[in-house]
Design an enzyme around this catalytic site. Structure first.
Site, mmCIF file in Angstrom:
data_model
loop_
_atom_site.group_PDB
_atom_site.id
_atom_site.type_symbol
_atom_site.label_atom_id
_atom_site.label_comp_id
_atom_site.label_asym_id
_atom_site.label_seq_id
_atom_site.Cartn_x
_atom_site.Cartn_y
_atom_site.Cartn_z
ATOM 1 N N ARG A 174 0.400 -1.617 0.158
ATOM 2 C CA ARG A 174 -0.044 -0.140 -0.212
ATOM 3 C C ARG A 174 0.511 0.930 -0.028
ATOM 4 N NH1 ARG A 174 -2.441 -3.562 -0.943
ATOM 5 N NH2 ARG A 174 -4.063 -4.599 -0.456
ATOM 6 N N SER A 225 -11.032 0.312 3.733
ATOM 7 C CA SER A 225 -10.609 -0.139 5.330
ATOM 8 C C SER A 225 -10.093 1.128 5.838
ATOM 9 C CB SER A 225 -9.778 -0.863 4.537
ATOM 10 O OG SER A 225 -9.772 -2.502 3.654
ATOM 11 N N GLU A 295 -4.977 2.984 7.506
ATOM 12 C CA GLU A 295 -4.837 3.354 5.273
ATOM 13 C C GLU A 295 -5.750 4.302 4.986
ATOM 14 O OE1 GLU A 295 -6.335 -0.241 1.943
ATOM 15 O OE2 GLU A 295 -5.020 -0.787 3.641
#
Length: 302
Positions: A174, A225, A295
């Protein structure tokens, strides 16, 4: 800002608005105003707009379709630059896909699957734009953008632009080089895919899309998320084990469907969401000794 607005309008870069509420541009439907909101009409307009803004010494905050984003209640100072409909071009040549940074990732995965090209099945159901996905190395179901990106056209903070290869994007979980080392905006991407059986590819893509629909609360405004998975643990499972599903602060609530989602029940503020994030982090640390890192990207002035 009036002076900058006039300059951008004279340069005909696209939509330019003062004090635009950013709750209108995020999937969580939360966020205060941008001092100046710019939605360029094409790649050239992105470059021109950034050069003009850079000359004025005003900070730029880029956004895409507003997923994976929490904008604070006081909004964002400076300019918010949105990659929208002006950057949703798509060209497919053989197994190579050339696409604008504003293109919907879900739409791209669907279109590509119907052409019998394999590699994008994992993106079925992932919200957001191509630019955002390339920027943060979006992924699911055991794959991610780093597996298929050939190169990306990046516009940097001074208006200069450059194609970066997959290797130069320096991908990890990510994360890419654009987040800290070389801040920039993804305006175009080229993906290298493989030919495959169309029926199999469509089925796999649809299965991933259906899984997300069944297990994630997209019937409420949310940002996707909230936490990174603290591997080998999974964020949603830790939240569930801690008994936090359904826990609510103000209008922000931990989804009862998936523990790694916070939903806006209708009146949530960014302060509610931040308080809920902090509460979850504290409880998980206390119960399991695991640090929960966000995130979701949190931007703006508190």
């Amino acid at each position: 800002m009036e002076k900058l607005k006039k300059k951008l309008e004279e340069a005909n870069v696209g939509k330019v608005l003062l004090n635009e509420p950013l709750k209108n541009h995020t999937t969580m439907k939360i966020g205060g105003p941008a001092d100046l909101f710019v939605e360029p009409k094409n790649v050239e307009s992105v470059i021109n707009a950034i050069k003009i803004i850079h000359e004025e010494g005003i900070p730029i905050t880029p956004i895409g379709r507003g997923s994976n984003l929490l904008v604070l209640d006081e909004g964002i100072r400076g300019v918010v630059l949105k990659l929208g409909e002006g950057l949703n071009h798509l060209e497919v040549t053989g197994t190579e896909v050339h696409v604008g940074g504003g293109y919907s990732l879900v739409s791209l995965a669907t279109t590509i699957s119907k052409k019998g090209l394999s590699g994008f099945e994992f993106a079925g159901g992932i919200p957001g734009s191509v630019g955002g996905a390339v920027y943060m190395n979006a992924g699911a179901h055991g794959s991610d953008i780093s597996k298929i990106l050939a190169k990306a056209l990046i516009v940097f903070q001074d208006g200069s632009c450059e194609w970066l290869s997959n290797e130069e994007m320096n991908y990890s979980y990510r994360t890419s080089v654009l987040q800290k080392i070389r801040p920039g905006i993804v305006v175009e991407a080229v993906f290298q895919l493989k030919e495959g059986d169309k029926a199999t590819i469509v089925h796999e893509m649809q299965k991933n899309k259906d899984y997300r629909r069944e297990t994630q609360p997209y019937n409420y405004p949310c940002a996707g998320s909230i936490f990174r998975n603290p591997l080998p643990n999974y964020a949603g499972q830790l939240v569930e084990k801690a008994g936090l599903k359904g826990y609510q602060i103000g209008g922000a609530k931990v989804s009862e469907l998936h523990g790694n989602f916070i939903v806006n029940t209708g009146s949530a503020t960014a302060s509610d969401v931040l308080a809920l994030i902090k509460h979850i982090q504290n409880v998980i640390m206390e119960k399991f000794g695991v640090e929960m890192k966000t995130e979701v990207e949190i931007i703006g002035k508190n």
